[in-house]
Design an enzyme around this catalytic site. Structure first.
Site, PDB file in Angstrom:
ATOM      1  N   ARG A  43     -46.273  82.234  25.552  1.00  0.00           N
ATOM      2  CA  ARG A  43     -45.052  81.425  25.607  1.00  0.00           C
ATOM      3  C   ARG A  43     -44.081  82.082  26.571  1.00  0.00           C
ATOM      4  O   ARG A  43     -43.698  83.249  26.398  1.00  0.00           O
ATOM      5  CB  ARG A  43     -44.400  81.288  24.232  1.00  0.00           C
ATOM      6  CG  ARG A  43     -43.409  80.094  24.183  1.00  0.00           C
ATOM      7  CD  ARG A  43     -42.593  80.065  22.910  1.00  0.00           C
ATOM      8  NE  ARG A  43     -41.734  81.221  22.845  1.00  0.00           N
ATOM      9  CZ  ARG A  43     -41.594  81.995  21.769  1.00  0.00           C
ATOM     10  NH1 ARG A  43     -42.251  81.719  20.663  1.00  0.00           N
ATOM     11  NH2 ARG A  43     -40.804  83.038  21.802  1.00  0.00           N
ATOM     12  N   GLU A  70     -41.185  95.167  21.683  1.00  0.00           N
ATOM     13  CA  GLU A  70     -41.238  93.725  21.423  1.00  0.00           C
ATOM     14  C   GLU A  70     -40.366  93.355  20.232  1.00  0.00           C
ATOM     15  O   GLU A  70     -40.058  94.199  19.400  1.00  0.00           O
ATOM     16  CB  GLU A  70     -42.681  93.326  21.073  1.00  0.00           C
ATOM     17  CG  GLU A  70     -43.474  92.724  22.188  1.00  0.00           C
ATOM     18  CD  GLU A  70     -42.826  91.482  22.765  1.00  0.00           C
ATOM     19  OE1 GLU A  70     -42.478  90.587  22.002  1.00  0.00           O
ATOM     20  OE2 GLU A  70     -42.661  91.430  24.002  1.00  0.00           O
ATOM     21  N   GLY A  71     -40.013  92.124  20.162  1.00  0.00           N
ATOM     22  CA  GLY A  71     -39.456  91.633  18.906  1.00  0.00           C
ATOM     23  C   GLY A  71     -37.959  91.385  18.921  1.00  0.00           C
ATOM     24  O   GLY A  71     -37.395  90.992  17.912  1.00  0.00           O
ATOM     25  N   LYS A 119     -32.699  95.893  28.183  1.00  0.00           N
ATOM     26  CA  LYS A 119     -33.752  95.495  27.248  1.00  0.00           C
ATOM     27  C   LYS A 119     -34.708  96.644  26.978  1.00  0.00           C
ATOM     28  O   LYS A 119     -35.277  97.210  27.915  1.00  0.00           O
ATOM     29  CB  LYS A 119     -34.547  94.329  27.833  1.00  0.00           C
ATOM     30  CG  LYS A 119     -33.735  93.062  27.978  1.00  0.00           C
ATOM     31  CD  LYS A 119     -34.647  91.916  28.393  1.00  0.00           C
ATOM     32  CE  LYS A 119     -33.954  90.592  28.166  1.00  0.00           C
ATOM     33  NZ  LYS A 119     -34.900  89.477  28.278  1.00  0.00           N
ATOM     34  N   SER A 163     -44.580  82.749  18.132  1.00  0.00           N
ATOM     35  CA  SER A 163     -44.393  81.999  16.897  1.00  0.00           C
ATOM     36  C   SER A 163     -43.911  80.577  17.139  1.00  0.00           C
ATOM     37  O   SER A 163     -43.546  80.207  18.245  1.00  0.00           O
ATOM     38  CB  SER A 163     -43.437  82.749  15.974  1.00  0.00           C
ATOM     39  OG  SER A 163     -42.230  82.978  16.642  1.00  0.00           O
ATOM     40  N   LYS A 189     -42.249  94.036  28.879  1.00  0.00           N
ATOM     41  CA  LYS A 189     -41.075  93.831  29.741  1.00  0.00           C
ATOM     42  C   LYS A 189     -41.163  94.668  31.009  1.00  0.00           C
ATOM     43  O   LYS A 189     -40.709  94.260  32.070  1.00  0.00           O
ATOM     44  CB  LYS A 189     -39.812  94.176  28.967  1.00  0.00           C
ATOM     45  CG  LYS A 189     -39.578  93.214  27.816  1.00  0.00           C
ATOM     46  CD  LYS A 189     -38.143  93.165  27.392  1.00  0.00           C
ATOM     47  CE  LYS A 189     -37.977  92.106  26.315  1.00  0.00           C
ATOM     48  NZ  LYS A 189     -38.672  92.479  25.045  1.00  0.00           N
ATOM     49  N   ASN A 238     -44.217  85.985  26.594  1.00  0.00           N
ATOM     50  CA  ASN A 238     -44.841  86.516  25.376  1.00  0.00           C
ATOM     51  C   ASN A 238     -46.340  86.270  25.422  1.00  0.00           C
ATOM     52  O   ASN A 238     -46.773  85.130  25.591  1.00  0.00           O
ATOM     53  CB  ASN A 238     -44.269  85.816  24.149  1.00  0.00           C
ATOM     54  CG  ASN A 238     -42.762  85.952  24.061  1.00  0.00           C
ATOM     55  OD1 ASN A 238     -42.246  86.982  23.664  1.00  0.00           O
ATOM     56  ND2 ASN A 238     -42.051  84.900  24.464  1.00  0.00           N
ATOM     57  N   ARG A 259     -35.065  77.013  20.933  1.00  0.00           N
ATOM     58  CA  ARG A 259     -34.279  77.663  19.898  1.00  0.00           C
ATOM     59  C   ARG A 259     -32.815  77.583  20.293  1.00  0.00           C
ATOM     60  O   ARG A 259     -32.452  77.896  21.432  1.00  0.00           O
ATOM     61  CB  ARG A 259     -34.717  79.109  19.718  1.00  0.00           C
ATOM     62  CG  ARG A 259     -35.941  79.203  18.798  1.00  0.00           C
ATOM     63  CD  ARG A 259     -36.522  80.584  18.796  1.00  0.00           C
ATOM     64  NE  ARG A 259     -36.905  80.950  20.156  1.00  0.00           N
ATOM     65  CZ  ARG A 259     -37.225  82.182  20.523  1.00  0.00           C
ATOM     66  NH1 ARG A 259     -37.183  83.147  19.651  1.00  0.00           N
ATOM     67  NH2 ARG A 259     -37.587  82.434  21.760  1.00  0.00           N
ATOM     68  N   GLU A 288     -38.468  86.080  29.229  1.00  0.00           N
ATOM     69  CA  GLU A 288     -39.633  86.950  29.034  1.00  0.00           C
ATOM     70  C   GLU A 288     -40.884  86.104  28.881  1.00  0.00           C
ATOM     71  O   GLU A 288     -40.821  84.894  28.658  1.00  0.00           O
ATOM     72  CB  GLU A 288     -39.445  87.847  27.812  1.00  0.00           C
ATOM     73  CG  GLU A 288     -39.335  87.089  26.509  1.00  0.00           C
ATOM     74  CD  GLU A 288     -39.199  88.005  25.294  1.00  0.00           C
ATOM     75  OE1 GLU A 288     -39.508  89.199  25.407  1.00  0.00           O
ATOM     76  OE2 GLU A 288     -38.804  87.500  24.230  1.00  0.00           O
TER      77      GLU A 288
END
Lengths: 504, 504
Positions: A158, A397-398, A393, A181, A339, A176, A480, A174
């Site tokens: 994604r 991850e996350g 950054k 998800s 990243k 992914n 989102r 970014e």
């Protein structure tokens, strides 16, 4: 139904993969394209009720964190997933651009994943600064040593974007490559919005056909089924690698349920610890878990340090990587999505090492925001002087760990003082200021009227077997939406909800 | 997954219309047709997980009573509805018999409803003994006085049966003419069971095609739409009369959501108190609620004394009854479904007053269990001597008040001592002993392995406009399954879950 503020964590769903919507907004209020806040309140309340009912009847649900068992046992402690009542306006041209980019990014990930040396070298300094990346690189090294080949490669990626308000540029946040998800629930939200516009579109002046179709879960399931077919063992299963507690489980269940229904392929769910306990590797590379052969491994865990509380989990990851099962993703795909690699790929002449088509390269470059390593003293100087134009950054991850505003200056000064190794754990990125829109956000049955910004993620499914590319599709999207605010810290960070787009 | 006992109320869902599965079992264990308890435990656990997931994704949900807002706000505090993991065996002949009876019962209700004198006279003694029935009869009298005609008559009934183990007779328990619950969720359970048998049928030796199709909600919605069309006001709405707190709201929402989706007809939800506050009657009989005309009134409240806490609710009921809106049910239909009328209809020569077709009459009579008024001294004497062969049923709707075993003797003796008026509040019914089967019951995410008995309800939809019968269909069914036990009181009363049938 008043504008309100609330203590919250800025997470779309406070469970599963923690994915923070990038905090890129600024505080000034601009004239929105669609004046949602002008809608008659009685109508809003009617739509809110209908939307809450719809989500309950159609599986747009998550586990409620206030119910203890809701992350373990399905069917109990359910609550509707947080969502925006109406779709967010989004320009059609930039939407098309994002769609077009998807197969190119998937191809790029595949090419980069094959260049083990590039991955190792690009991440060599990060390795020193970040223990988690270091373990991933060790795993990758081992695979290079044994000359492990992945003939069948499955990527469910994604790529996340924001639309810069001033320049109207679509800029990548970014890419992914692991555990993306919401392929299940994002499709549901789009269906909800279309349903609402079917009923209320006329009075709102909105056309349901302007919401692009969104069947992410359908493509994901197709990708699993096709990968399973390539693996060619009719008794083998698909395995979802999951966290022990997962309140976003229904997003995953949409995939396994539809996989079973449409293709009669069974998916099992295992934690890394369970895999360590139950798995064995046959001499031909077959991975057995609980005595059953695994064709495809789909990671919805394993992307963050917390997923590896002991050596047990690392053993499981290694065993899976050594096996002939199709890994979604392999360690190479996983690393290609870091990243640091994103930042390396943004350097001059690097894309050309992996892609031949000049048009494709130009398209990718057009969506790159400014990305810099902290090795660059000019940029670090500039960021210390004007921190509001940058985001710092961490490699990790996350989300949730990005640094903004005055904290950027502080962090950079601290790293300068400490020496150089720590700085390799970060990259600097141009700060994007997306357009602010009026919206209604629903969480826990309560409607919040507020201003918000959005981040668009486009799912890509990529499957190849040696030279044969079987799938390379854009497949649905995730929007989102997050409360916008002039203040970055604390309450103002707001929370993110699932949304869909309305083409303008 | 052990057989277990638990404190519970014996209700399918502890909310909405309280419908107790008749407590007609006895304690002896018989050899079941389908040996569900022999199924491998790992397989059971797999199916349980899949079933819980399925129910979450497909709206087989209720409000969780441990979550405060779950009866008021949709989308919060959801939990899967209690259900049986696998369908209950049921003989095909008796199933066909129950299906065939449905349109005849609907026709009977319609005919009885037109005989105001019969209703008033049959219930005249009950009127003295039961205050609630008395109020309903007063309402009915008023309508008779003003010579109120209901040209368009809509009935959504459910006739409940049990299969007597010894005689294999299908015997009617009761005929519900108001607020028949579970047309939405019962359809879901059948779909769940078919889905499970599609996946596991082969290993279980069960054929999913042996589960009869169950689209109760679809027929109900069609009936609303057709009634709405007959009312012939394109701006009018359907109104669901509901309780202020309703944890079984999703069963109702399935109807309103599908009504909107398929027919673009809006249903509003109002409590009796809200109707009293917001409704007005135009001189032409149009009922306005919140300024909007109502075409169809669907009662999911108003069947029990608790639904009328003040005069406000009675005013609302009267206003609705006086209006030209199509009432589902009208006061006449409501009264035609009382237990006293059921008992009157079972008397010799009474059916003949309402129906012409002798075959139909014979079919109905065949399913009548023994039913007696307490006026009959011989039966009262017999029941005092052998109370285990009888059930004492109060006139009051809503179950949970039936009297069994030694309590029957006690109650009868008490009534004899007190005089005659109180006894008119009850009828006596032959006690039915249904077959006991092995089952798995799921509630709150927990699986209980136990022995159970079932009650089959067949939904009927009836719509006519003057002489034109527009609909008279059997439309789906409800199977409620309940833990069986040798002890009737306390814990052993067990709880009822939604189930479907497997034709044998």
């Amino acid at each position: 139904m008043a504008q309100s503020s609330f203590p919250c964590s800025g997470l779309a769903v406070n469970c599963g993969k923690v994915e923070e919507v990038e905090n890129q907004e600024e505080g000034t209020t601009r004239k929105p394209v669609i004046e949602y806040h002008g809608i008659d309140q009685v109508l809003v309340e009617e739509m809110v009720y209908e939307a809450l009912v719809w989500s309950s009847l159609h599986g747009l649900v998550v586990g409620d964190k206030s119910v203890q068992r809701s992350g373990k046992v399905p069917g109990v402690g359910l609550v509707h997933a947080p969502f925006a009542l109406l779709p967010m306006p989004f320009p059609e041209n930039q939407w098309r651009q994002a769609v077009e980019l998807t197969p190119i990014f998937s191809e790029l990930v595949d090419r980069v994943s094959l260049d083990g040396k590039f991955l190792q070298e690009s991440l060599s300094r990060t390795k020193k600064a970040d223990a988690f990346t270091s373990r991933l690189l060790d795993l990758h090294s081992k695979m290079l040593e044994i000359n492990k080949k992945e003939d069948i490669r499955l990527g469910l990626h994604r790529s996340d974007y924001m639309l810069d308000e001033q320049t109207k540029l679509l800029l990548q946040i970014e890419l992914n490559t692991i555990s993306c998800s919401f392929p299940g629930l994002s499709s549901r939200v789009t269906e909800l919005h279309r349903n609402l516009l079917n009923h209320y579109g006329e009075v709102l002046g909105l056309d349901p056909k302007r919401i692009p179709g969104n069947n992410a879960y359908s493509y994901f399931v197709e990708a699993f089924a096709k990968a399973w077919t390539e693996y060619n063992n009719p008794r083998a299963l698909v395995m979802f690698v999951v966290q022990a507690e997962e309140r976003n489980m229904y997003d995953q269940h949409w995939l396994s349920a539809v996989l079973k229904e449409r293709y009669n392929i069974t998916a099992i769910r295992k934690t890394m610890a369970e895999i360590d306990a139950e798995a064995e590797l046959l001499s031909d590379g077959t991975l057995l878990v609980g005595g059953k052969a695994i064709a495809v491994i789909y990671f919805r865990a394993g992307y963050a340090p917390n997923d590896y509380p002991s050596e047990s989990e690392w053993r499981a990851r290694l065993l899976m990587e050594q096996s002939s099962a199709i890994k979604c993703p392999s360690i190479s795909y996983h690393l290609a999505g870091t990243k640091k690699i994103q930042q390396e790929l943004a350097k001059p002449d690097v894309l050309e090492r992996f892609l031949d088509n000049k048009e494709d390269i130009a398209k990718l470059r057009k969506c790159f925001a400014g990305l810099w390593s902290l090795d660059d003293p000019n940029i670090v100087k500039e960021a210390i002087e004007r921190p509001e134009l940058f985001v710092m950054k961490p490699q990790r991850e996350g989300g949730g760990n990005n640094i903004y505003g005055a904290d950027v200056r502080e962090a950079l000064l601290r790293l300068q003082k400490e020496g150089t190794d720590g700085s390799a754990a970060y990259i600097l990125m141009q700060r994007i200021f997306p357009t602010v829109f009026q919206t209604f956000l629903l969480r826990n049955g309560i409607c919040h009227k507020d201003y918000a910004v959005s981040e668009l993620g486009i799912y890509g499914a990529y499957l190849r077997n040696k030279d044969n590319v079987i799938m390379n599709d854009q497949c649905g999207y995730l929007l989102r939406t997050k409360i916008s605010s002039s203040d970055e810290g604390g309450v103002a960070a707001g929370f993110a909800v699932l949304d869909s787009i309305y083409l303008t």
